[in-house]
Design a protein around this motif. Structure first.
Motif, mmCIF file in Angstrom:
data_model
loop_
_atom_site.group_PDB
_atom_site.id
_atom_site.type_symbol
_atom_site.label_atom_id
_atom_site.label_comp_id
_atom_site.label_asym_id
_atom_site.label_seq_id
_atom_site.Cartn_x
_atom_site.Cartn_y
_atom_site.Cartn_z
ATOM 1 N N ILE A 6 0.875 -1.233 -0.082
ATOM 2 C CA ILE A 6 0.032 0.130 0.228
ATOM 3 C C ILE A 6 0.867 1.165 -0.124
ATOM 4 O O ILE A 6 2.031 1.289 0.643
ATOM 5 C CB ILE A 6 -1.105 -0.093 1.480
ATOM 6 C CG1 ILE A 6 -1.788 -1.202 1.269
ATOM 7 C CG2 ILE A 6 -1.696 1.227 1.366
ATOM 8 C CD1 ILE A 6 -2.647 -1.245 2.660
ATOM 9 N N LEU A 7 0.617 2.226 -0.716
ATOM 10 C CA LEU A 7 1.104 3.401 -0.781
ATOM 11 C C LEU A 7 0.141 4.657 -0.359
ATOM 12 O O LEU A 7 -0.718 4.824 -0.860
ATOM 13 C CB LEU A 7 1.739 3.811 -2.049
ATOM 14 C CG LEU A 7 2.401 5.241 -2.404
ATOM 15 C CD1 LEU A 7 3.839 5.193 -1.360
ATOM 16 C CD2 LEU A 7 2.926 5.484 -3.512
ATOM 17 N N LEU A 8 0.581 5.187 0.721
ATOM 18 C CA LEU A 8 -0.244 6.390 1.094
ATOM 19 C C LEU A 8 0.492 7.725 0.657
ATOM 20 O O LEU A 8 1.846 7.831 0.713
ATOM 21 C CB LEU A 8 -0.139 6.596 2.719
ATOM 22 C CG LEU A 8 -0.692 5.519 3.548
ATOM 23 C CD1 LEU A 8 -0.842 5.731 4.869
ATOM 24 C CD2 LEU A 8 -1.980 5.041 3.381
ATOM 25 N N ASN A 9 -0.118 8.407 -0.004
ATOM 26 C CA ASN A 9 0.481 9.598 -1.013
ATOM 27 C C ASN A 9 -0.514 10.565 -0.943
ATOM 28 O O ASN A 9 -1.608 10.598 -0.802
ATOM 29 C CB ASN A 9 0.934 9.035 -2.280
ATOM 30 C CG ASN A 9 1.810 9.911 -2.919
ATOM 31 O OD1 ASN A 9 2.758 10.792 -2.304
ATOM 32 N ND2 ASN A 9 1.990 9.879 -4.180
ATOM 33 N N PHE A 10 -0.032 11.923 -1.859
ATOM 34 C CA PHE A 10 -0.863 12.841 -1.996
ATOM 35 C C PHE A 10 -0.217 13.315 -3.360
ATOM 36 O O PHE A 10 0.930 13.371 -3.562
ATOM 37 C CB PHE A 10 -0.925 13.896 -0.989
ATOM 38 C CG PHE A 10 -1.646 15.148 -1.290
ATOM 39 C CD1 PHE A 10 -2.895 14.966 -1.690
ATOM 40 C CD2 PHE A 10 -1.221 16.509 -0.869
ATOM 41 C CE1 PHE A 10 -3.469 16.269 -2.134
ATOM 42 C CE2 PHE A 10 -1.872 17.638 -1.210
ATOM 43 C CZ PHE A 10 -2.841 17.397 -1.842
ATOM 44 N N TRP A 11 -1.129 13.601 -4.302
ATOM 45 C CA TRP A 11 -0.666 13.572 -5.795
ATOM 46 C C TRP A 11 0.494 14.625 -6.042
ATOM 47 O O TRP A 11 1.387 14.372 -6.932
ATOM 48 C CB TRP A 11 -1.790 13.728 -6.693
ATOM 49 C CG TRP A 11 -2.295 15.158 -6.540
ATOM 50 C CD1 TRP A 11 -3.687 15.404 -5.800
ATOM 51 C CD2 TRP A 11 -2.169 16.358 -6.953
ATOM 52 N NE1 TRP A 11 -3.864 16.744 -5.966
ATOM 53 C CE2 TRP A 11 -3.193 17.482 -6.822
ATOM 54 C CE3 TRP A 11 -1.005 16.829 -7.841
ATOM 55 C CZ2 TRP A 11 -3.001 18.626 -6.930
ATOM 56 C CZ3 TRP A 11 -1.120 18.099 -8.359
ATOM 57 C CH2 TRP A 11 -2.062 18.979 -7.915
ATOM 58 N N PRO A 12 0.500 15.891 -5.314
ATOM 59 C CA PRO A 12 1.611 16.769 -5.903
ATOM 60 C C PRO A 12 2.979 16.423 -5.151
ATOM 61 O O PRO A 12 3.905 17.144 -5.411
ATOM 62 C CB PRO A 12 1.299 18.129 -5.121
ATOM 63 C CG PRO A 12 -0.236 17.895 -4.756
ATOM 64 C CD PRO A 12 -0.195 16.635 -4.216
ATOM 65 N N SER A 13 2.934 15.325 -4.369
ATOM 66 C CA SER A 13 4.218 15.082 -3.734
ATOM 67 C C SER A 13 5.426 14.553 -4.445
ATOM 68 O O SER A 13 5.318 13.453 -4.877
ATOM 69 C CB SER A 13 4.076 14.206 -2.540
ATOM 70 O OG SER A 13 5.148 13.615 -1.792
ATOM 71 N N LYS A 55 3.895 12.296 8.151
ATOM 72 C CA LYS A 55 4.085 12.875 6.612
ATOM 73 C C LYS A 55 3.941 11.745 5.362
ATOM 74 O O LYS A 55 4.176 10.526 5.915
ATOM 75 C CB LYS A 55 5.131 13.594 6.345
ATOM 76 C CG LYS A 55 5.557 14.984 6.929
ATOM 77 C CD LYS A 55 6.578 15.631 6.856
ATOM 78 C CE LYS A 55 7.071 16.983 7.422
ATOM 79 N NZ LYS A 55 8.048 17.534 7.157
ATOM 80 N N ILE A 56 3.423 12.040 4.415
ATOM 81 C CA ILE A 56 3.559 11.023 3.325
ATOM 82 C C ILE A 56 4.671 11.206 2.480
ATOM 83 O O ILE A 56 5.394 12.263 2.614
ATOM 84 C CB ILE A 56 2.318 11.400 2.344
ATOM 85 C CG1 ILE A 56 1.975 12.622 1.915
ATOM 86 C CG2 ILE A 56 1.238 10.843 2.942
ATOM 87 C CD1 ILE A 56 2.650 13.214 0.685
ATOM 88 N N PRO A 57 5.273 10.469 1.825
ATOM 89 C CA PRO A 57 4.736 9.059 1.631
ATOM 90 C C PRO A 57 4.947 8.036 2.639
ATOM 91 O O PRO A 57 6.050 8.115 3.101
ATOM 92 C CB PRO A 57 5.133 8.711 0.252
ATOM 93 C CG PRO A 57 6.801 9.305 0.065
ATOM 94 C CD PRO A 57 6.365 10.559 0.892
ATOM 95 N N VAL A 58 3.935 7.239 2.929
ATOM 96 C CA VAL A 58 4.288 5.968 3.550
ATOM 97 C C VAL A 58 4.063 4.606 2.605
ATOM 98 O O VAL A 58 2.834 4.455 2.180
ATOM 99 C CB VAL A 58 3.289 6.005 4.600
ATOM 100 C CG1 VAL A 58 3.756 4.685 5.628
ATOM 101 C CG2 VAL A 58 3.524 7.194 5.778
ATOM 102 N N LEU A 59 5.056 3.815 2.704
ATOM 103 C CA LEU A 59 4.944 2.515 1.822
ATOM 104 C C LEU A 59 4.867 1.461 3.151
ATOM 105 O O LEU A 59 5.308 1.482 4.225
ATOM 106 C CB LEU A 59 6.204 2.273 1.368
ATOM 107 C CG LEU A 59 6.352 0.741 0.507
ATOM 108 C CD1 LEU A 59 5.576 0.754 -0.698
ATOM 109 C CD2 LEU A 59 7.768 0.656 0.176
ATOM 110 N N ILE A 60 3.461 0.782 2.807
ATOM 111 C CA ILE A 60 2.979 -0.278 4.037
ATOM 112 C C ILE A 60 3.215 -1.527 3.099
ATOM 113 O O ILE A 60 2.535 -1.873 2.139
ATOM 114 C CB ILE A 60 1.780 -0.052 4.260
ATOM 115 C CG1 ILE A 60 1.515 1.286 4.710
ATOM 116 C CG2 ILE A 60 1.275 -1.107 5.411
ATOM 117 C CD1 ILE A 60 0.062 1.782 5.364
#
Length: 222
Positions: A6-13, A55-60
């Motif tokens: 799973i990747l927790l992210n926000f598109w502009p990052s 903070k994002i990103p977080v890789l799970i």
């Protein structure tokens, strides 16, 4: 048992773009979870998985969190090692790649923010430093197709996300990257030819500009 990624992210990052590209380069199937309000309202999952920086990103990966984008890219490279490596195997070349990645994070990120946050003489000094940093990177690239030579790799992944922010830097900083660093622009366009990883992971630059306008309004910057 199937792997859960799973990747927790926000598109502009820019940082999240790195992790996405690395996953795509390795052909890893993953679930993308968008954190749409990372400034004001972080999700409980994000706070649980990254309680230190929040903070994002977080890789799970199989329930275990990996934080910080450069660490994530290295992790992806090691875990899915059967695919083409992202980092050089030679210790010296590997050290050099990590050095330039660190340089990008410590220098370019700060000046990038300055293009829309600074004013007057501070903005002028920021922009000069920003272009100087790009020229240093362009010098390191030299005549090579990619930073590691003929193969797209780690430093390219760390840097290419900034390209989607170039129009924003130029608009608010009032300078031209293409005039100053044409070889770097050519490198970025080469990277974008990787449609299944780079091109699909970078957002529309016009959308980035809209996001920065939102940030300027949020922070009361005119």
């Amino acid at each position: 048992m199937a792997e859960e990624v799973i990747l927790l992210n926000f598109w502009p990052s820019i940082f999240g773009m790195r992790t996405m590209i690395a996953l795509e380069e390795k052909g890893v199937k993953y679930e993308y979870i968008s954190e749409e309000d990372v400034i004001k309202n972080k999700s409980s999952l994000l706070l649980q998985m990254n309680p230190v920086h929040k903070k994002i990103p977080v890789l799970i990966h199989n329930g275990k969190a990996i934080c910080e984008s450069m660490i994530q890219v290295q992790y992806i490279d090691e875990v899915w090692s059967e695919k083409s490596p992202l980092l050089p195997s030679d210790p010296y070349q590997r050290a050099q790649a990590l050095f330039w990645a660190d340089f990008i994070d410590k220098k370019l990120c700060v000046c990038g923010r300055g293009t829309w946050r600074a004013k007057g003489e501070e903005l002028e000094a920021n922009n000069k430093e920003f272009i100087d940093i790009l020229k240093i990177l362009e010098s390191e690239l030299g005549d090579k197709p990619y930073f590691g030579g003929h193969k797209f790799g780690f430093v390219d992944i760390v840097l290419i996300g900034f390209y989607s922010w170039f129009p924003e830097y130029q608009k608010f900083g009032n300078f031209s990257i293409e005039l100053e660093c044409s070889k770097l622009i050519a490198w970025a366009e080469r990277c974008l030819e990787r449609e299944k990883s780079v091109a699909k992971s970078l957002p529309d630059p016009e959308k980035v500009i809209g996001y920065v306008l939102y940030l300027k309004k949020l922070y009361g910057i005119e």
